[in-house]
Each structure stands twice: as C-alpha cells, then as structure tokens.
Motif scaffolding. Structure first.
Motif: not given
Length: 475
Positions: A400-424
C-alpha cells in the motif's frame, strides 16, 4: 473435512484474494505509466490555438447543478465565464436550493427572468424560471430555477435547453482549469475509427489552495490530515486507475465533477437516471451498453491533465456521508447492469471491468471485515497462525505505501503541482499513516454503505457541507 483443512482453505482464499487484487494494481500502474508518458509527449506537440481559432469548433454547453452552494456560487461562475474556448454557454441549474444561492447569482450577474420554451426531451422536474443577464459580458450565462429533484434531474433539465452538441457536466463548487474545454474536446476529433461518447479529466483537491475570483492562484498541500489523505487517494484513483482503464477500453466511471459527453447519445439513452445516487457511473455504463447493443464502435477516454479542483470533505461526518453514497451508487450501478457480468457480448467491459468492480471495488471492504472477524475468532480460540497473519499484514501494508509513494512521485514528475520538497515529503509521510488511520474508516463507511443499501434501503444523497474557498487554510 477437518478443522485444520477448513482453516487452510479460508487462509488460502484471503491470500489469493490479496495477491490477485495487488496484481491488478501492479498491472494498472504499468499501463497508466505508459499512457501518461504518451499523453505528456502528445500534449507538448499539440497546437491548441488552432482549435481555439477554428470556426468549426463545436458549441459546448457547460452544465453546473447547484444546491445550497451560496458560499462558492459567484466565484465559481466567474471561473466558468473565464474558460478559454471559442464557443460555449454556461447553464447553472438551481435545484431548489434552500439558501440564497439563486439570489446571490441574480445580484452578482444582474439576471432577469426571461420567457423560455423548453423541449422536454428528457423528463425532469418543473422548471420555475429561466434567467439571463442584462449585461452583454454575461450573454452566454443562463440560470435555471427548478423544483428540487436531485443532481441527475438537474442535469437532465440542463440538457433539455442546452444548445451545444456536447455538454460538460461539472460540480458548481469546483474550480475548472481555464483550458479544460479545449483539452476535453480534443479526443472527439482525433479518433477516426471509433465514436468518442464521453471524456473525463483528473480531479485534484483544492483545500488550503489560494483561489481568487474563481481562479487557482497558488497550489498548497491541504493542512488537514483527511484532505491530505484524499490527495493521495485521488492520485491513485485518477492517475493510476482511470487512466489505465481508459487505455484498456474498460473505463466505467467519469467523475461527476468533470465530464464531457456527446449530447445526442445521452438523450438516446434517456439522460441521467434519477433513481440512483451513482448517476455518473450509471450513465457511462448505460451509454457503453447502448453503443455495444447497437454494434457501433465507441470509446470512453480519459485526459491525464489536472483539469478540475474540488473541495474535499474535511470532517469525518461529511467524508463518511460521501463514501457511503459512493458505495451505494456503485452497488446500484452493478445491480442495474448485472447482465454485463462476465458477458462476452460486452467485450473487455463485460469480461474484465465489470467483474473487477464487483469483486475488488464493491466486495473489498466486505472481504477485509471478514478477514478481521476470522483473525479475531482464531485468536479467541487460541490457535492463531502468527507467521501467516504477520506475513499477510506486512505484505498489504508495504504494498500500500509503495503504491501510494509511486503515485505521489509519478504525479510530481509529470506535473510538479506540489513544487516544494516539503510538500512531497509530507505526502509520503501521510501515505505511511494512511493505511492505519484513514483506510479503516473507508472500509467502515463501505460496510455502512452496504448496510444502508440492502437493509435500510436508503436512497438519499446525504448532506455535503462546504467550507468554501474564500479563506484558504495555509500549511
């Protein structure tokens, strides 16, 4: 059959169920990743200005049902008026609001009641009045005042007066990306072999974001735990789930917050079904059945761009009501269209998509609770298989945490909406807590939804109290 044999069979069932559902998740993650990369590459080379300047761009009717939305109604209509598209109309449907939603709209946009003849192609509750603005700047704005009939009935009334060949269904309490229309309409003209009947886009959480005059000014991570969990949940669902199902031609759901539809097909299907709380999913399934029964090649597509921002529930009461309704809507759609289940006539939808929703969407909370009950009984009788249970729980948690982390990072790399490292970092830390603190609540509300559907026969929507976007909560 000995007690030990029965135990082994039960434990094998839970193990096979867990492995199967996670195998599906892994498969969908791979498919969605490939599709997202393709979509991003294509988007970079697409000249949307050609579409905007084309005299052949079709008229799109934007339908926005509103019920007790006085907190956000004015700024959200302003956001709709600012959409970048050459030819569109906005139809706001006041579905018998008990607050001052209608009056605030009349005052803000200088509306007056006008004579209007409605062709009731789709049955709906009585329309009490149609309003247009005295100001030329708002000439494409129409407001319908009608007797309360629910969201589906409100949308049907909007379809009846819509001028466009296509209509977009949105939640009026959401913030739409200014470029949403041109991105949603694009697949309808790109596809040559199949008729595109509907298109959806990614929904994101607007809690704690800064919104001015109906426009997203600054994207912030929600400061509260519940909305932050929903950010992760939406990333998994929209980016990793629906994008993959679209690629596989098995998409059964386009969110009611944002979807573009072929109006003619919707009318031929009878419009939105008013006797369900899952009208968005039910319509897509019915449209797909209609096209399949007619023998017409069709497609339901999904746009990976973040096109809509919505206020997520921030309290347990409101979130529980929402998830209860989602569960009942899912069950309703599955039961209404049960003839699709493992029916080869409906292709991938019948053989894979519909069974998946039955076994892994509807039944997942039930299976989880049965597993907890079984584990509790085994402990009470003093014969727990600790290695087995520890292995299963560890496997589920870390996947579960691996899948969620994958989704978070993939979304970040694709769109960079949450552009602060602290948010990620904060999102990833939240994903570690989500399976323990948030997911059990989702399971509980899923069980309550089943109970309300089958035992209480509950059909009501439930209340969705909004805080509004006026005073965003900063991190």
């Amino acid at each position: 059959m000995t007690g030990e044999t029965i135990r082994n069979i039960i434990e094998l069932f839970f193990m096979v169920y867990a492995i199967t559902i996670f195998s599906f998740y892994f498969w969908l993650a791979i498919v969605s990743a490939k599709e997202l990369i393709k979509n991003i590459t294509t988007s970079k080379t697409t000249n949307y200005e050609t579409l905007l300047s084309s005299p052949f761009a079709p008229v799109i009717s934007v339908l926005a049902p509103a019920y007790n939305e006085s907190l956000t109604i004015v700024e959200n209509i302003r956001a709709l008026l600012g959409l970048y598209y050459p030819s569109f109309e906005i139809i706001v449907i006041n579905d018998g609001s008990k607050d001052n939603t209608l009056q605030k709209t009349i005052d803000a946009f200088d509306l007056e009641k006008v004579p209007f003849v409605i062709d009731y192609k789709i049955p709906c509750n009585e329309v009490l009045g149609v309003y247009k603005s005295r100001m030329k700047a708002y000439s494409n704005l129409t407001v319908i005042d009608k007797k309360n009939g629910g969201k589906a009935d409100a949308l049907n009334s909007g379809i009846n007066i819509a001028k466009g060949d296509y209509f977009i269904s949105i939640d009026v309490d959401s913030i739409i990306d200014p470029h949403a229309l041109k991105k949603l309409i694009k697949p309808f003209f790109e596809e040559t072999d199949k008729k595109v009947i509907a298109a959806g886009g990614v929904i994101q959480i607007a809690n704690s974001c800064t919104i001015e005059n109906g426009q997203m000014v600054e994207i912030n991570l929600p400061g509260q735990f519940l909305p932050r969990c929903q950010v992760i949940e939406y990333s998994r669902s929209f980016l990793m789930g629906r994008l993959a199902w679209s690629r596989l031609d098995g998409l059964l759901l386009i969110s009611g917050a944002l979807g573009l539809f072929d109006k003619e097909v919707v009318i031929e299907c009878g419009g939105y079904f008013t006797k369900t709380v899952g009208e968005d999913m039910e319509l897509i399934v019915r449209m797909r059945k209609f096209m399949a029964n007619k023998g017409i090649k069709y497609k339901v597509v999904y746009i990976s761009d973040p096109l809509c921002w919505t206020e997520a529930p921030s309290t347990l009461k409101v979130l529980g009501s929402q998830r209860n309704r989602w569960t009942r809507g899912t069950i309703d759609t599955i039961m209404i269209h049960k003839d699709i289940f493992f029916n080869p006539k409906y292709g991938f939808m019948g053989m894979v998509s519909h069974p998946y929703w039955v076994i892994f969407e509807w039944m997942a909370p039930v299976v989880e609770v049965l597993g907890i009950i079984y584990f509790t009984v085994i402990i009470l009788i003093g014969e727990p298989n600790w290695p087995f249970f520890i292995a299963v729980i560890s496997f589920v948690y870390f996947f579960a945490i691996t899948f969620s982390t994958y989704a978070i990072l993939f979304d970040h790399l694709a769109y960079n909406r949450y552009n602060k490292k602290s948010m990620i970092v904060k999102l990833i830390l939240t994903s570690w807590l989500e399976p323990v603190l948030y997911h059990p609540l989702i399971v509980y509300w899923g069980i309550r939804g089943n109970y309300d559907y089958f035992i209480r026969k509950r059909k009501a929507w439930g209340k969705m109290t909004r805080e509004g976007f006026a005073k965003p909560k900063q991190n």
